[in-house]
Design a protein around this motif. Sequence first.
Motif, PDB file in Angstrom:
ATOM      1  N   ALA A   1       0.830  -1.197   0.000  1.00  0.00           N
ATOM      2  CA  ALA A   1       0.000   0.000   0.000  1.00  0.00           C
ATOM      3  C   ALA A   1       0.867   1.252   0.000  1.00  0.00           C
ATOM      4  CB  ALA A   1      -0.935   0.000   1.207  1.00  0.00           C
ATOM      5  N   ASN A   2       1.947   1.226   0.768  1.00  0.00           N
ATOM      6  CA  ASN A   2       2.868   2.356   0.767  1.00  0.00           C
ATOM      7  C   ASN A   2       3.521   2.531  -0.597  1.00  0.00           C
ATOM      8  OD1 ASN A   2       2.453   3.034   3.489  1.00  0.00           O
ATOM      9  ND2 ASN A   2       3.965   1.547   4.186  1.00  0.00           N
ATOM     10  N   GLU A   3       3.854   1.428  -1.237  1.00  0.00           N
ATOM     11  CA  GLU A   3       4.446   1.492  -2.573  1.00  0.00           C
ATOM     12  C   GLU A   3       3.454   2.090  -3.568  1.00  0.00           C
ATOM     13  OE1 GLU A   3       5.571  -2.495  -3.404  1.00  0.00           O
ATOM     14  OE2 GLU A   3       7.207  -2.526  -1.929  1.00  0.00           O
ATOM     15  N   ALA A   4       2.178   1.720  -3.432  1.00  0.00           N
ATOM     16  CA  ALA A   4       1.158   2.268  -4.326  1.00  0.00           C
ATOM     17  C   ALA A   4       1.023   3.769  -4.138  1.00  0.00           C
ATOM     18  CB  ALA A   4      -0.179   1.573  -4.083  1.00  0.00           C
ATOM     19  N   MET A   5       1.103   4.242  -2.894  1.00  0.00           N
ATOM     20  CA  MET A   5       1.022   5.678  -2.657  1.00  0.00           C
ATOM     21  C   MET A   5       2.211   6.395  -3.285  1.00  0.00           C
ATOM     22  SD  MET A   5      -0.746   8.141  -1.607  1.00  0.00           S
ATOM     23  CE  MET A   5      -2.035   7.351  -0.617  1.00  0.00           C
TER      24      MET A   5
END
Length: 399
Positions: free
Chosen positions: A145-149
Amino acid sequence: MIMHKSIVGLSLVLGLGAACAFGIAAETASTTSDGSCTHPATETQAAAVSVPDYAVETKDTPEQNATETAWRDYQKSVFDELSLSPDPRDWALATLTGTLMFDPTGQDRRDALLQRAAHAAPDDVLVQFIVANSSRVKTGAPAFANEAMQTLQRLEPDNAIVWLGGLHEAVSNNDNKATDAALARVAGAARFDEHSAEVLKAMVDVYTRYPVPDEYLALTKDALAAEKFPAARDFIPHTMALATVFAVVTPPYQDIIRECRIDPASSDNAVRADTCAAIGRLMASHSTTWVSTLIGYSVLRVSNTFNDDDVRRARDEDWLFKVLGESLNDSSDQVAADTVARDNDWIETGSEIEAARRSIARAGKSTEPPTDWVDDRSPFSAKRLQDSQILLTKWAGTH
């Protein structure tokens, strides 16, 4: 029929009561009540929407059990079909239907789909947005999820939404310097796009592509008629899509509200006045949902940076809210038809408020308030200003 009843009822007030309820809840999440939505046509419904409860209620009758089973099986079938699709966007959308399956053991399966979708569609903004926001249901964001952000920050650096995570991290770490930098980054953005229209369109398409089965419609026909809820097949996709939109596209507003509160007495946060004014007007003028627009006005209020133009614009939009709230008294079939038409306008214009304006004009009603109309729910009313000052005083006494 509790499940279908609650979801249909929710759809009739999302964008009206939900705008009020989610807005108030977001503003006061880390404090206490700061004003309230007072429009009589939506107050009761809004209170129910502020914390949507989709819990399945066990019924003893065979009819109730059959209905619940049919609904659960339908949601699972949609999830399964999307999961097996060759399209990465469908994998991401599957996880949104999965949140309505009432299956607490399904998170691992949803996480796997999210990771797979994010890696397969690195340039699809909607996919990355869904993945980045998937962590809200859990404590601590997973790495994917952090990578997607971070991917979103690359794809749309002009969108304030993608920088709110950095603000939250800075606030959580009590890092004032980083908080100032994060607020400045948000303030410098050109838009505040929650991707509400894209999520709405995608989920309407999903539930149109996989329509509710005849078995379920037959089981709920009599109960829905008794409750005067619309049962039209083409309305149900909009019901489900609206519920999904407000579950996915509501950002963490409380950090902005907290860090932009300016106490006239102590001058706390006063150095942030210009930054917070920019954020408030960005949200009030360029958000795609009513909720974020209301929060924008709240930012202007708590930072004491609003002007006459802000008050006028809020008044015009509160009038739209009032007129739409009154339409809830229409027949359920008319409300259903209006909801479908308004959703289509929202998708076309990208703005929930512009869709409301079109809906009101289509009904032959005035989209502008009479000159003598008093906006008793204005975010800049004397009571709201007084409530904000009371909160500041209480906050100062505990810090």
